[in-house]
Design an enzyme around this catalytic site. Structure first.
Site, PDB file in Angstrom:
ATOM      1  N   HIS A   2      17.411 -19.846   0.886  1.00 28.16           N
ATOM      2  CA  HIS A   2      17.505 -20.449  -0.443  1.00 28.16           C
ATOM      3  C   HIS A   2      18.950 -20.845  -0.705  1.00 28.16           C
ATOM      4  O   HIS A   2      19.822 -19.987  -0.826  1.00 28.16           O
ATOM      5  CB  HIS A   2      17.023 -19.401  -1.472  1.00 28.16           C
ATOM      6  CG  HIS A   2      17.004 -19.895  -2.883  1.00 28.16           C
ATOM      7  ND1 HIS A   2      16.589 -19.107  -3.938  1.00 28.16           N
ATOM      8  CD2 HIS A   2      17.344 -21.078  -3.444  1.00 28.16           C
ATOM      9  CE1 HIS A   2      16.660 -19.786  -5.063  1.00 28.16           C
ATOM     10  NE2 HIS A   2      17.133 -20.985  -4.793  1.00 28.16           N
ATOM     11  N   HIS A  12       7.414 -12.729  -2.645  1.00 32.16           N
ATOM     12  CA  HIS A  12       8.342 -12.129  -3.603  1.00 32.16           C
ATOM     13  C   HIS A  12       8.000 -10.661  -3.828  1.00 32.16           C
ATOM     14  O   HIS A  12       6.899 -10.326  -4.246  1.00 32.16           O
ATOM     15  CB  HIS A  12       8.383 -12.853  -4.960  1.00 32.16           C
ATOM     16  CG  HIS A  12       9.759 -12.788  -5.573  1.00 32.16           C
ATOM     17  ND1 HIS A  12      10.221 -11.693  -6.233  1.00 32.16           N
ATOM     18  CD2 HIS A  12      10.784 -13.670  -5.566  1.00 32.16           C
ATOM     19  CE1 HIS A  12      11.465 -11.908  -6.622  1.00 32.16           C
ATOM     20  NE2 HIS A  12      11.843 -13.094  -6.228  1.00 32.16           N
ATOM     21  N   ARG A  37      21.183 -21.760  -3.227  1.00 32.40           N
ATOM     22  CA  ARG A  37      21.249 -21.770  -4.690  1.00 32.40           C
ATOM     23  C   ARG A  37      22.393 -22.657  -5.154  1.00 32.40           C
ATOM     24  O   ARG A  37      23.382 -22.845  -4.455  1.00 32.40           O
ATOM     25  CB  ARG A  37      21.457 -20.343  -5.226  1.00 32.40           C
ATOM     26  CG  ARG A  37      20.275 -19.417  -4.988  1.00 32.40           C
ATOM     27  CD  ARG A  37      20.496 -18.089  -5.694  1.00 32.40           C
ATOM     28  NE  ARG A  37      20.288 -18.216  -7.120  1.00 32.40           N
ATOM     29  CZ  ARG A  37      19.203 -17.787  -7.772  1.00 32.40           C
ATOM     30  NH1 ARG A  37      18.233 -17.168  -7.121  1.00 32.40           N
ATOM     31  NH2 ARG A  37      19.093 -17.957  -9.064  1.00 32.40           N
ATOM     32  N   GLU A  91       3.158 -21.823  -3.075  1.00 31.37           N
ATOM     33  CA  GLU A  91       3.475 -20.434  -2.769  1.00 31.37           C
ATOM     34  C   GLU A  91       3.280 -19.638  -4.054  1.00 31.37           C
ATOM     35  O   GLU A  91       3.934 -19.907  -5.068  1.00 31.37           O
ATOM     36  CB  GLU A  91       4.911 -20.303  -2.258  1.00 31.37           C
ATOM     37  CG  GLU A  91       5.248 -18.837  -1.964  1.00 31.37           C
ATOM     38  CD  GLU A  91       6.509 -18.638  -1.135  1.00 31.37           C
ATOM     39  OE1 GLU A  91       6.850 -19.530  -0.332  1.00 31.37           O
ATOM     40  OE2 GLU A  91       7.137 -17.587  -1.297  1.00 31.37           O
ATOM     41  N   HIS A 126      19.728 -12.436   2.141  1.00 32.21           N
ATOM     42  CA  HIS A 126      20.542 -11.262   1.818  1.00 32.21           C
ATOM     43  C   HIS A 126      21.407 -10.779   2.980  1.00 32.21           C
ATOM     44  O   HIS A 126      22.252  -9.907   2.788  1.00 32.21           O
ATOM     45  CB  HIS A 126      19.677 -10.181   1.186  1.00 32.21           C
ATOM     46  CG  HIS A 126      19.136 -10.669  -0.124  1.00 32.21           C
ATOM     47  ND1 HIS A 126      19.963 -11.048  -1.161  1.00 32.21           N
ATOM     48  CD2 HIS A 126      17.875 -10.942  -0.528  1.00 32.21           C
ATOM     49  CE1 HIS A 126      19.227 -11.503  -2.163  1.00 32.21           C
ATOM     50  NE2 HIS A 126      17.957 -11.454  -1.799  1.00 32.21           N
ATOM     51  N   GLU A 161      14.558 -23.520   0.731  1.00 33.63           N
ATOM     52  CA  GLU A 161      14.170 -23.216  -0.647  1.00 33.63           C
ATOM     53  C   GLU A 161      15.281 -23.681  -1.577  1.00 33.63           C
ATOM     54  O   GLU A 161      16.458 -23.417  -1.309  1.00 33.63           O
ATOM     55  CB  GLU A 161      13.989 -21.697  -0.735  1.00 33.63           C
ATOM     56  CG  GLU A 161      13.203 -21.228  -1.903  1.00 33.63           C
ATOM     57  CD  GLU A 161      13.182 -19.714  -1.954  1.00 33.63           C
ATOM     58  OE1 GLU A 161      12.855 -19.075  -0.935  1.00 33.63           O
ATOM     59  OE2 GLU A 161      13.503 -19.180  -3.023  1.00 33.63           O
ATOM     60  N   ARG A 175      25.485 -18.315  -4.108  1.00 31.62           N
ATOM     61  CA  ARG A 175      25.821 -16.888  -4.140  1.00 31.62           C
ATOM     62  C   ARG A 175      25.521 -16.188  -2.805  1.00 31.62           C
ATOM     63  O   ARG A 175      26.091 -15.163  -2.515  1.00 31.62           O
ATOM     64  CB  ARG A 175      25.109 -16.177  -5.289  1.00 31.62           C
ATOM     65  CG  ARG A 175      23.628 -16.047  -5.098  1.00 31.62           C
ATOM     66  CD  ARG A 175      22.983 -15.204  -6.180  1.00 31.62           C
ATOM     67  NE  ARG A 175      22.996 -15.871  -7.475  1.00 31.62           N
ATOM     68  CZ  ARG A 175      22.154 -15.569  -8.461  1.00 31.62           C
ATOM     69  NH1 ARG A 175      21.274 -14.594  -8.296  1.00 31.62           N
ATOM     70  NH2 ARG A 175      22.195 -16.207  -9.613  1.00 31.62           N
ATOM     71  N   THR A 205      14.648 -15.089  -8.158  1.00 29.92           N
ATOM     72  CA  THR A 205      13.760 -16.088  -8.752  1.00 29.92           C
ATOM     73  C   THR A 205      12.699 -15.363  -9.580  1.00 29.92           C
ATOM     74  O   THR A 205      11.799 -14.734  -9.032  1.00 29.92           O
ATOM     75  CB  THR A 205      13.108 -16.931  -7.632  1.00 29.92           C
ATOM     76  OG1 THR A 205      14.146 -17.362  -6.751  1.00 29.92           O
ATOM     77  CG2 THR A 205      12.403 -18.138  -8.199  1.00 29.92           C
ATOM     78  N   ASN A 217      12.890 -14.298   5.072  1.00 27.97           N
ATOM     79  CA  ASN A 217      13.956 -14.858   4.243  1.00 27.97           C
ATOM     80  C   ASN A 217      15.255 -14.103   4.545  1.00 27.97           C
ATOM     81  O   ASN A 217      15.312 -12.871   4.373  1.00 27.97           O
ATOM     82  CB  ASN A 217      13.545 -14.713   2.768  1.00 27.97           C
ATOM     83  CG  ASN A 217      14.581 -15.270   1.824  1.00 27.97           C
ATOM     84  OD1 ASN A 217      15.783 -15.042   2.009  1.00 27.97           O
ATOM     85  ND2 ASN A 217      14.155 -15.975   0.802  1.00 27.97           N
TER      86      ASN A 217
HETATM   87  N1  PXP Z   1       9.430 -16.804  -1.698  1.00 26.78           N
HETATM   88  C1  PXP Z   1      10.229 -17.397  -2.600  1.00 26.78           C
HETATM   89  C2  PXP Z   1       9.849 -18.755  -3.071  1.00 26.78           C
HETATM   90  C3  PXP Z   1      11.395 -16.750  -3.070  1.00 26.78           C
HETATM   91  O1  PXP Z   1      12.156 -17.345  -3.999  1.00 26.78           O
HETATM   92  C4  PXP Z   1      11.751 -15.510  -2.532  1.00 26.78           C
HETATM   93  C5  PXP Z   1      13.023 -14.853  -2.960  1.00 26.78           C
HETATM   94  O2  PXP Z   1      14.111 -15.620  -2.558  1.00 26.78           O
HETATM   95  C6  PXP Z   1      10.892 -14.932  -1.590  1.00 26.78           C
HETATM   96  C7  PXP Z   1       9.729 -15.586  -1.201  1.00 26.78           C
HETATM   97  C8  PXP Z   1      11.195 -13.615  -0.959  1.00 26.78           C
HETATM   98  O3  PXP Z   1      11.234 -12.614  -1.923  1.00 26.78           O
HETATM   99  P1  PXP Z   1      11.797 -11.196  -1.541  1.00 26.78           P
HETATM  100  O4  PXP Z   1      13.231 -11.383  -1.165  1.00 26.78           O
HETATM  101  O5  PXP Z   1      11.608 -10.403  -2.778  1.00 26.78           O
HETATM  102  O6  PXP Z   1      10.973 -10.698  -0.373  1.00 26.78           O
END
Ligand code: PXP
Length: 248
Positions: free
Chosen positions: A47, A198, A49, A155, A14, A74, A53, A105, A11
């Protein structure tokens, strides 16, 4: 023990968070995604949003065009995001709950409480060829509802497990892990592909990676942070090794 290669979805939200902090054009999320691909990521998650952001519309468009590996889009289950996804036609669409005031999330999607609407919502996405995924907790009600509405994937939210692990509440983390294992087993028995994610880190990933029904992990924040110290490719390769070792 688990068998079969576990996919790693990286992901890159960030990377955009850091870019947006200065309102500049860098660091570029697509560049990070291509590096992740070179480092062995099996897919990229981003994602979009409602408040934009981190990832923005143009980032999604660039990812959809530029990536050689699957894109997991996402988003919240809104009309705006459905229209965007239908235009982009990503490999996968992962539906998540979204609240403006949250930092990330926080919980799973309430599929059982919104079943009829979500069934209608995902139908055109499925027709467009997207694999639709529900980001949910491990409770049976949510898993069964996800199967009923025709989702291809669930998921499982590992955030609570990750928090308990980080706080050293290991007995509670173990109980949460057992519930995730049960959830994964139930989901697979209903024909759902199981993903998890997550809050996963080098320290807590192994027990999740070892769940045999889990086919994919989606990991973001920790990897992007770790890239500051190791570089993105090395950070991803190290996670890949941790996952593979747990899978043997
Ligand atoms: N899976 C989903 C559905 C998420 O919403 C997120 C966070 O955006 C992640 C995985 C990844 O989480 P993390 O950034 O904490 O590794």
């Amino acid at each position: 023990m688990a068998s079969g290669k576990l996919r790693l979805g990286v992901n890159i939200d960030h990377v955009a968070t850091v870019r947006n902090a200065r309102g500049s054009a860098w660091p570029d999320p697509l560049r990070a995604a291509l590096l992740a691909e070179a480092a062995g990521a099996d897919g990229i998650t981003a994602h979009l949003r409602e408040d934009r952001r981190h990832i923005r519309d143009a980032d999604m468009e660039a990812l959809a065009v530029g990536l050689g590996i699957p894109l997991n889009f996402e988003c919240a289950a809104t009309d705006e995001m459905q229209a965007f996804a239908l235009r982009l036609k990503p490999h996968a669409v992962c539906l998540v709950p979204e609240r403006r005031e949250e930092r990330t999330t926080e919980g799973g999607l309430d599929v059982a409480g919104d079943e009829a609407r979500l069934a209608t919502y995902i139908a055109p996405l499925r027709d467009a060829g997207c694999r639709v995924s529900m980001f949910i907790g491990h409770d049976a009600r949510q898993i069964e509802a996800s199967a009923r509405i025709g989702a291809a994937v669930v998921e499982l939210h590992t955030g609570h497990y990750s928090d308990l692990h980080a706080e050293g509440r290991l007995a509670e983390a173990e109980a949460e892990l057992a519930a995730l294992r049960d959830g994964a087993r139930l989901a697979a028995s209903l024909g759902l592909e199981v993903h998890a994610g997550h809050g996963l880190t080098y320290e807590n990933v192994a027990p999740i990676a070892a769940i045999p029904e889990v086919m994919e992990l989606n990991i973001g924040h920790f990897l992007i942070g770790e890239a500051i110290f190791l570089g993105l490719e090395a950070a991803i390769e190290k996670m890949r090794r941790r996952m593979d070792e747990a899978r043997v």
